[in-house]
Design an enzyme around this catalytic site. Structure first.
Site, mmCIF file in Angstrom:
data_model
loop_
_atom_site.group_PDB
_atom_site.id
_atom_site.type_symbol
_atom_site.label_atom_id
_atom_site.label_comp_id
_atom_site.label_asym_id
_atom_site.label_seq_id
_atom_site.Cartn_x
_atom_site.Cartn_y
_atom_site.Cartn_z
ATOM 1 C CE LYS A 195 16.569 30.921 9.483
ATOM 2 N NZ LYS A 195 16.629 30.854 10.954
ATOM 3 C CG HIS A 229 15.901 34.223 7.095
ATOM 4 N ND1 HIS A 229 14.932 33.427 6.527
ATOM 5 C CD2 HIS A 229 15.363 34.697 8.255
ATOM 6 C CE1 HIS A 229 13.861 33.419 7.306
ATOM 7 N NE2 HIS A 229 14.101 34.176 8.361
#
Length: 265
Positions: A157, A153
């Protein structure tokens, strides 16, 4: 259905607002953000160059009072605060927030006794189709194959592994009769010794603007099967969330996930 959006000025919040505005059968009824957010008081459609008449507010009571359902992709502490108000006002919630601890998950379950809640680590139709593929693969490959889950990600995040990776682990573990809490391995460093054949490993990558990549590897002797899902846009999450809100229209209470929404159970 009248929908309010939490985290209205964030990347996901903006995508959700745009999706609601472009979807028949739903209307934007509120836009919520945290106290002190720069966007407070602005029209929720300003970033689209489109007047909506809905001002971004930090007043959860006022926002929820005008809505039937709140879609929330924020952080656990914020979502739980919103949930308490939604429960008191009898408003439904679609929750895509990840990173809840056991107490947080219990709070969601308790609230669902009196309001309709869709809670899913990933609202994407493609990811939920992937869950079904993983269930089939895990049952076929339960012996002689090592299972590893790799996720990547963007740099912003804050939780790891991702909620989607954990959900994939739960699907696989359930399919082969294991308890993920007992067999998951989240870190390896130094001299680890041979791999436990019953473990399910997780590896996490964070960097750049990766929207979300997930791969489940079934590694055997002489062959390796990989089932992957790669997101190039948050649009699939937003589409799924609005679909989930519409699903709740005739659900006075209960805890549901995207498998329920998509009729995959």
């Amino acid at each position: 259905m009248k929908i309010a959006i939490a985290g209205a000025s964030g990347r996901m919040g903006r995508m959700l607002i745009e999706t609601v505005l472009n979807t028949d059968g739903v209307t934007l009824a509120g836009a919520l953000d945290v106290p002190g957010a720069a966007a407070l008081g602005q029209d929720a459609g300003l970033f689209l160059g489109r007047e909506t008449g809905i001002k971004i507010s930090s007043d959860i009571e006022a926002v929820l009072s005008a809505a039937d359902c709140l879609i929330d992709f924020t952080r656990p502490e914020g979502t739980l605060a919103h949930l308490a108000v939604a429960k008191r006002l009898g408003k439904k919630m679609v929750i895509g927030t990840t990173g809840f601890d056991a107490a947080g998950k219990q709070a969601l379950a308790d609230a669902a006794k009196s309001i309709g809640v869709v809670f899913a680590a990933n609202m994407s139709v493609g990811v939920n189709a992937t869950f079904k593929l993983l269930e089939v693969a895990a049952k076929l490959l339960s012996t002689g194959y090592d299972i590893e889950i790799i996720e990547a990600h963007h740099r912003h995040k804050v939780d790891a592994p991702s909620g989607t990776a954990l959900a994939m682990g739960e699907v696989v573990a359930k399919a082969i009769g294991r308890d993920l809490d007992e067999c998951a391995v989240y870190a390896r460093e130094g001299h680890t010794g041979p791999r436990d054949a019953k473990s399910i490993g997780f590896a996490t990558v964070r960097g750049g603007d990766i929207v979300g990549d997930h791969t489940v590897m079934f590694a055997g002797i002489g062959e390796r099967i990989e089932i992957s899902h790669k997101s190039s846009s948050r649009q699939s999450y937003a589409d799924g969330a609005v679909r989930a809100a519409r699903f709740l229209a005739d659900k006075p209470s209960g805890m549901f996930d995207m498998q329920d929404v998509l009729g995959l159970k």
